[in-house]
Design an enzyme around this catalytic site. Structure first.
Site, PDB file in Angstrom:
ATOM      1  N   SER A  32       0.821  -1.220   0.000  1.00  5.90           N
ATOM      2  CA  SER A  32       0.000   0.000   0.000  1.00  5.90           C
ATOM      3  C   SER A  32       0.854   1.269   0.000  1.00  5.90           C
ATOM      4  O   SER A  32       0.508   2.257  -0.647  1.00  5.90           O
ATOM      5  CB  SER A  32      -0.985   0.002   1.169  1.00  5.90           C
ATOM      6  OG  SER A  32      -0.316   0.147   2.406  1.00  5.90           O
ATOM      7  N   ARG A  79      12.454  -7.690   6.087  1.00 11.88           N
ATOM      8  CA  ARG A  79      13.753  -8.357   6.249  1.00 11.88           C
ATOM      9  C   ARG A  79      14.709  -7.381   6.906  1.00 11.88           C
ATOM     10  O   ARG A  79      14.720  -6.189   6.569  1.00 11.88           O
ATOM     11  CB  ARG A  79      14.348  -8.737   4.880  1.00 11.88           C
ATOM     12  CG  ARG A  79      13.512  -9.687   4.056  1.00 11.88           C
ATOM     13  CD  ARG A  79      13.639 -11.104   4.495  1.00 11.88           C
ATOM     14  NE  ARG A  79      15.019 -11.586   4.440  1.00 11.88           N
ATOM     15  CZ  ARG A  79      15.442 -12.686   5.067  1.00 11.88           C
ATOM     16  NH1 ARG A  79      14.615 -13.383   5.799  1.00 11.88           N
ATOM     17  NH2 ARG A  79      16.695 -13.073   4.953  1.00 11.88           N
ATOM     18  N   ILE A  80      15.505  -7.869   7.842  1.00 15.40           N
ATOM     19  CA  ILE A  80      16.585  -7.056   8.394  1.00 15.40           C
ATOM     20  C   ILE A  80      17.767  -7.199   7.443  1.00 15.40           C
ATOM     21  O   ILE A  80      18.207  -8.315   7.145  1.00 15.40           O
ATOM     22  CB  ILE A  80      16.946  -7.494   9.829  1.00 15.40           C
ATOM     23  CG1 ILE A  80      15.776  -7.196  10.767  1.00 15.40           C
ATOM     24  CG2 ILE A  80      18.203  -6.770  10.304  1.00 15.40           C
ATOM     25  CD1 ILE A  80      15.945  -7.731  12.173  1.00 15.40           C
ATOM     26  N   HIS A  83       8.568   3.622   9.315  1.00 14.98           N
ATOM     27  CA  HIS A  83       8.376   2.832  10.538  1.00 14.98           C
ATOM     28  C   HIS A  83       7.133   3.344  11.258  1.00 14.98           C
ATOM     29  O   HIS A  83       6.960   4.561  11.403  1.00 14.98           O
ATOM     30  CB  HIS A  83       9.615   2.966  11.433  1.00 14.98           C
ATOM     31  CG  HIS A  83       9.505   2.170  12.692  1.00 14.98           C
ATOM     32  ND1 HIS A  83       9.647   0.794  12.718  1.00 14.98           N
ATOM     33  CD2 HIS A  83       9.242   2.546  13.972  1.00 14.98           C
ATOM     34  CE1 HIS A  83       9.492   0.366  13.957  1.00 14.98           C
ATOM     35  NE2 HIS A  83       9.244   1.401  14.733  1.00 14.98           N
ATOM     36  N   THR A 140      20.154   2.733   8.529  1.00 16.74           N
ATOM     37  CA  THR A 140      21.534   2.503   8.943  1.00 16.74           C
ATOM     38  C   THR A 140      21.634   1.070   9.453  1.00 16.74           C
ATOM     39  O   THR A 140      20.624   0.357   9.547  1.00 16.74           O
ATOM     40  CB  THR A 140      21.957   3.475  10.055  1.00 16.74           C
ATOM     41  OG1 THR A 140      21.135   3.236  11.207  1.00 16.74           O
ATOM     42  CG2 THR A 140      21.817   4.929   9.618  1.00 16.74           C
ATOM     43  N   GLN A 143      -1.795   8.122   7.318  1.00 16.79           N
ATOM     44  CA  GLN A 143      -0.747   9.149   7.349  1.00 16.79           C
ATOM     45  C   GLN A 143       0.512   8.693   6.612  1.00 16.79           C
ATOM     46  O   GLN A 143       1.181   9.491   5.960  1.00 16.79           O
ATOM     47  CB  GLN A 143      -0.408   9.523   8.800  1.00 16.79           C
ATOM     48  CG  GLN A 143      -1.533  10.217   9.538  1.00 16.79           C
ATOM     49  CD  GLN A 143      -1.978  11.484   8.830  1.00 16.79           C
ATOM     50  OE1 GLN A 143      -1.171  12.337   8.477  1.00 16.79           O
ATOM     51  NE2 GLN A 143      -3.287  11.602   8.601  1.00 16.79           N
ATOM     52  N   GLU A 144       0.829   7.399   6.725  1.00 11.87           N
ATOM     53  CA  GLU A 144       1.989   6.858   5.994  1.00 11.87           C
ATOM     54  C   GLU A 144       1.845   7.120   4.499  1.00 11.87           C
ATOM     55  O   GLU A 144       2.801   7.507   3.823  1.00 11.87           O
ATOM     56  CB  GLU A 144       2.130   5.350   6.244  1.00 11.87           C
ATOM     57  CG  GLU A 144       2.582   4.986   7.642  1.00 11.87           C
ATOM     58  CD  GLU A 144       2.786   3.497   7.832  1.00 11.87           C
ATOM     59  OE1 GLU A 144       2.941   2.777   6.825  1.00 11.87           O
ATOM     60  OE2 GLU A 144       2.797   3.046   8.984  1.00 11.87           O
TER      61      GLU A 144
END
Length: 198
Positions: free
Chosen positions: A13, A95-96, A113, A145, A177-178
């Protein structure tokens, strides 16, 4: 033409909000910017069909096909680099990423986030905000980061936490809002870049 590559894992989305804004505001003509590709680590991600509806190239690279996070990230980087991106956008990409991947795209890798960073990094942000008695919650666009959810803040939106909110109702209001601030932050990234190159 400056290329954006968007990474997704699910419904897409936020990716669609960016693509829709790019179309509506004629980014290719006015900014020399386009969404070149959408890549998912999940073959069944709903956002892939949405991206195709916008005429955006799609690709799938399943992390399950790789023995380690490092080998997946190396293959993902190669797929992204095929589009020569100026900016890589994480839009629900679950995914990290490895430090090497993040370092390669330093300064041109952004994420959204669902909290007002630096509060509530990680998961279950909405329930944690409710449990802590927060009066407001929100969302943050930030540079990525090596430290999870700790990069420079580019944009934020604040949403009140209502007395009878659940994690789901709060999440739904924050998502609205995102969809507004993520396209704005992407546009601002290129506007600043243009200024710095002038």
């Amino acid at each position: 033409m400056k290329n954006i590559v968007i990474l997704i894992s699910g419904s897409g989305s936020n990716m669609a909000a960016i693509a829709r804004t790019a179309q509506k505001e004629h980014w290719p003509d006015k900014l020399g910017v386009r969404v070149a590709a959408v890549i998912s680590n999940k073959p069944d991600a709903g956002g892939l069909a949405l991206a195709r509806d916008f005429g955006i190239a799609t690709d799938v690279l399943s992390h399950r096909d790789f023995a380690s996070r490092e080998t997946f990230d190396a293959a993902l980087l190669a797929r992204i680099e095929a589009h020569a991106p100026q900016l890589v956008v994480l839009a629900g990409f679950m995914r990290i990423l490895t430090p090497g991947f993040v370092e390669h795209y330093a300064g041109r890798l952004i994420n959204i986030h669902p909290s007002l960073l630096p509060a509530f990094t990680g998961l279950h942000t909405h329930q944690r905000a409710i449990d802590m008695g927060c009066k407001v919650a929100g969302t943050t666009v930030h540079q990525v980061t090596a430290e999870l959810d700790h990069g420079e803040i580019l944009a934020q939106a604040v949403v009140p936490v209502l007395p009878f909110d659940t994690a789901d109702t709060l999440a739904a209001r924050i998502l609205t809002q995102e969809h507004l601030i993520y396209p704005q932050a992407v546009r601002a990234f290129f506007a600043l870049k243009k200024l710095s190159e002038a």
